[in-house]
Design a protein around this motif. Structure first.
Motif, PDB file in Angstrom:
ATOM      1  N   UNK A 131      36.659  48.221  34.838  1.00  0.00           N
ATOM      2  CA  UNK A 131      36.081  46.896  34.571  1.00  0.00           C
ATOM      3  C   UNK A 131      35.356  46.450  35.841  1.00  0.00           C
ATOM      4  N   UNK A 132      34.066  46.084  35.712  1.00  0.00           N
ATOM      5  CA  UNK A 132      33.338  45.564  36.878  1.00  0.00           C
ATOM      6  C   UNK A 132      33.040  44.084  36.632  1.00  0.00           C
ATOM      7  N   UNK A 133      33.132  43.306  37.710  1.00  0.00           N
ATOM      8  CA  UNK A 133      32.732  41.894  37.628  1.00  0.00           C
ATOM      9  C   UNK A 133      31.695  41.684  38.732  1.00  0.00           C
ATOM     10  N   UNK A 134      30.469  41.379  38.311  1.00  0.00           N
ATOM     11  CA  UNK A 134      29.374  41.304  39.299  1.00  0.00           C
ATOM     12  C   UNK A 134      28.818  39.890  39.374  1.00  0.00           C
ATOM     13  N   UNK A 163      43.807  46.578  23.579  1.00  0.00           N
ATOM     14  CA  UNK A 163      42.397  46.939  23.703  1.00  0.00           C
ATOM     15  C   UNK A 163      41.787  46.024  24.767  1.00  0.00           C
ATOM     16  N   UNK A 164      41.436  46.613  25.913  1.00  0.00           N
ATOM     17  CA  UNK A 164      40.970  45.802  27.049  1.00  0.00           C
ATOM     18  C   UNK A 164      39.671  45.053  26.693  1.00  0.00           C
ATOM     19  N   UNK A 165      38.880  45.602  25.744  1.00  0.00           N
ATOM     20  CA  UNK A 165      37.638  44.924  25.321  1.00  0.00           C
ATOM     21  C   UNK A 165      37.953  43.529  24.779  1.00  0.00           C
ATOM     22  N   UNK A 166      39.015  43.464  23.973  1.00  0.00           N
ATOM     23  CA  UNK A 166      39.362  42.173  23.345  1.00  0.00           C
ATOM     24  C   UNK A 166      39.767  41.148  24.406  1.00  0.00           C
ATOM     25  N   UNK A 200      30.299  45.610  26.530  1.00  0.00           N
ATOM     26  CA  UNK A 200      31.486  46.383  26.127  1.00  0.00           C
ATOM     27  C   UNK A 200      31.062  47.732  25.553  1.00  0.00           C
ATOM     28  N   UNK A 201      31.897  48.758  25.700  1.00  0.00           N
ATOM     29  CA  UNK A 201      31.552  50.042  25.080  1.00  0.00           C
ATOM     30  C   UNK A 201      31.741  49.950  23.554  1.00  0.00           C
ATOM     31  N   UNK A 202      31.061  50.830  22.778  1.00  0.00           N
ATOM     32  CA  UNK A 202      31.177  50.715  21.319  1.00  0.00           C
ATOM     33  C   UNK A 202      32.602  50.946  20.813  1.00  0.00           C
ATOM     34  N   UNK A 203      33.325  51.851  21.523  1.00  0.00           N
ATOM     35  CA  UNK A 203      34.689  52.161  21.049  1.00  0.00           C
ATOM     36  C   UNK A 203      35.713  51.315  21.777  1.00  0.00           C
ATOM     37  N   UNK A 204      36.862  51.145  21.165  1.00  0.00           N
ATOM     38  CA  UNK A 204      37.931  50.384  21.820  1.00  0.00           C
ATOM     39  C   UNK A 204      38.452  51.152  23.051  1.00  0.00           C
ATOM     40  N   UNK A 205      38.945  50.414  24.050  1.00  0.00           N
ATOM     41  CA  UNK A 205      39.491  51.048  25.263  1.00  0.00           C
ATOM     42  C   UNK A 205      40.956  50.635  25.363  1.00  0.00           C
ATOM     43  N   UNK A 206      41.837  51.559  24.991  1.00  0.00           N
ATOM     44  CA  UNK A 206      43.256  51.207  24.905  1.00  0.00           C
ATOM     45  C   UNK A 206      43.980  51.449  26.242  1.00  0.00           C
ATOM     46  N   UNK A 207      44.723  50.447  26.657  1.00  0.00           N
ATOM     47  CA  UNK A 207      45.529  50.572  27.881  1.00  0.00           C
ATOM     48  C   UNK A 207      46.927  50.040  27.573  1.00  0.00           C
ATOM     49  N   UNK A 208      47.878  50.403  28.432  1.00  0.00           N
ATOM     50  CA  UNK A 208      49.227  49.867  28.231  1.00  0.00           C
ATOM     51  C   UNK A 208      49.517  48.943  29.416  1.00  0.00           C
TER      52      UNK A 208
END
Ligand code: ADP
Length: 386
Positions: A314-317, A242-245, A266-274
């Motif tokens: 993912x944005x980093x500003x 989960x990229x949020x974590x 972060x978005x409310x739902x988890x964003x799963x990536x591999x």
């Protein structure tokens, strides 16, 4: 070669012919020539035999040959057909019209017909051979163009490698020179003071040596990282995540480490990536670290995670000086540092972003930067969703 390419080649070939060799001219001319030579044949037969028909149609083979030579197979077949009709009408039917009443009539046309068709077949074979040569020539041209492109790529890669080596050796030399200088200075002082040296001088020398050794180690580690990533030696250890974590953890660590104000959305739902967790963490640390490094102390750094279509974004500003438009692409090049960064006291080797790019591209993702001078920069990382 595909059907479309062949059609294109045929179009180009027809367009390259002079106007007088257009097939339409061949068809029109064949009518004229058959009339002319047919009349000549009649005149010849009349002259020789006083009305009798000798060599029926032999003279009519000349227009067939002529048309075949300059206009090709189809117009020559048309001439054979016209010639056969002419012979039938004027010689066999004695100007009375198309006859074909007896099989012998057909037999009288046969020599002309067979000769005409033979000429057309030879023409078709010649055209086919010429056509195949044209196709081979075209394919050869395409191969040559492909070869030139790959040659250019090889040359570029070679130049990049040379540049990389020259900058790497320069970067390696700088700390070594300092280490050597400090060691020699300490030794000289020791010699002057008969084996005794001021503790504070010794401390300064050792501190400088230590600093430069750290710099050297970082540089070597990063160089090895670039090289192993580029050559594909580093295998990615992909896991569901989960990229949020991960973002939360990086932000917490960076807040503690830098004491800066870092916002995370972060978005409310988890964003799963591999992904390979350590490698993506390395990218995020680099981006957040740069945002902190290249922006004023009191300004805020913002990180935002979004789910877009089938991607995680993912944005980093930051609110620093920003990056000029012509440098936006270059910041991902190995060893590139903007003139602004070079002129500042901010240390760096210009390797972090090129390593990040390599890592993200090996995850089939994208990394890019948008910036406005004076307004700050925003770095984006896009990764495919699990
Ligand atoms: P460095 O070790 O120099 O920071 P990086 O590869 O991480 O190396 O970055 C390359 C260059 O890109 C930096 O030297 C700097 O000029 C520019 N850069 C990177 N991030 C930022 C940022 N957030 N704001 C302005 N410039 C940046």
């Amino acid at each position: 070669m595909t059907f479309e390419q062949r059609a294109e080649l045929r179009r180009n070939f027809t367009a390259s012919l002079p106007l007088w060799r257009h097939p339409l001219i061949g068809y029109l001319l064949s009518i004229l020539l058959v009339g002319l030579f047919g009349w000549g044949q009649q005149a010849l037969d009349g002259w020789i035999g006083g009305g009798g028909i000798y060599f029926a149609g032999s003279l009519l083979l000349l227009p067939v040959l002529f048309i075949a030579t300059f206009w090709g197979t189809m117009p020559s077949l048309f001439t054979v057909l016209l010639g056969a009709l002419y012979i039938d009408y004027f010689f066999i039917g004695y100007n009375q019209g198309i006859s074909w009443q007896h099989w012998e009539d057909g037999l009288r046309i046969l020599p002309f017909f067979i000769s005409g068709i033979t000429i057309a077949i030879i023409t078709a074979q010649r055209e086919r051979a010429r056509w195949q040569t044209l196709i081979a020539e075209q394919e050869l041209k395409e191969y040559a163009a492909e070869l030139e492109v790959s040659n250019q790529k090889l040359e570029d890669a070679n130049q990049t490698k040379d540049r990389f080596l020259s900058i790497a050796s320069h970067e390696l030399k700088t700390p070594i020179t300092t280490i050597r200088g400090q060691a020699q200075l300490a030794l000289r002082r020791l010699a002057k003071q008969d084996g005794e040296m001021n503790v504070s001088d010794m401390h300064t020398a050792l501190e400088r040596i230590n600093e430069q050794t750290v710099r050297l180690t970082t540089l070597i580690e990063e160089l090895l990282d670039v090289s192993s990533l580029r050559t594909g030696k580093t295998a990615l250890n992909k896991r569901k995540l989960n990229i949020n974590e991960l973002c939360q953890q990086v932000v917490d660590d960076q807040k503690l480490l830098t004491g800066r104000h870092i916002e995370l959305k972060l978005p409310p739902k988890e964003v799963m990536v591999s992904v390979d967790r350590d490698r993506i963490e390395q990218v995020l640390i680099n981006l957040v670290g740069n945002a902190v490094k290249y922006s004023p102390e009191g300004s805020v750094v913002q990180i935002c995670v979004e789910r877009k279509w089938r991607k995680a974004l993912i944005h980093v500003r930051d609110h620093g000086k920003g990056i000029a438009p012509d440098q936006l692409e270059k910041v991902f090049d190995t060893f590139y540092r903007t003139p602004d960064a070079e002129a500042s006291t901010k240390k760096g080797l210009g390797l972090g972003l090129s390593i990040s790019k390599e890592i993200i591209e090996r995850h089939e993702g994208r990394i890019w930067c948008e910036s406005q001078l004076g307004q700050g920069s925003e770095f984006f990382v896009e990764l495919p969703l699990k």
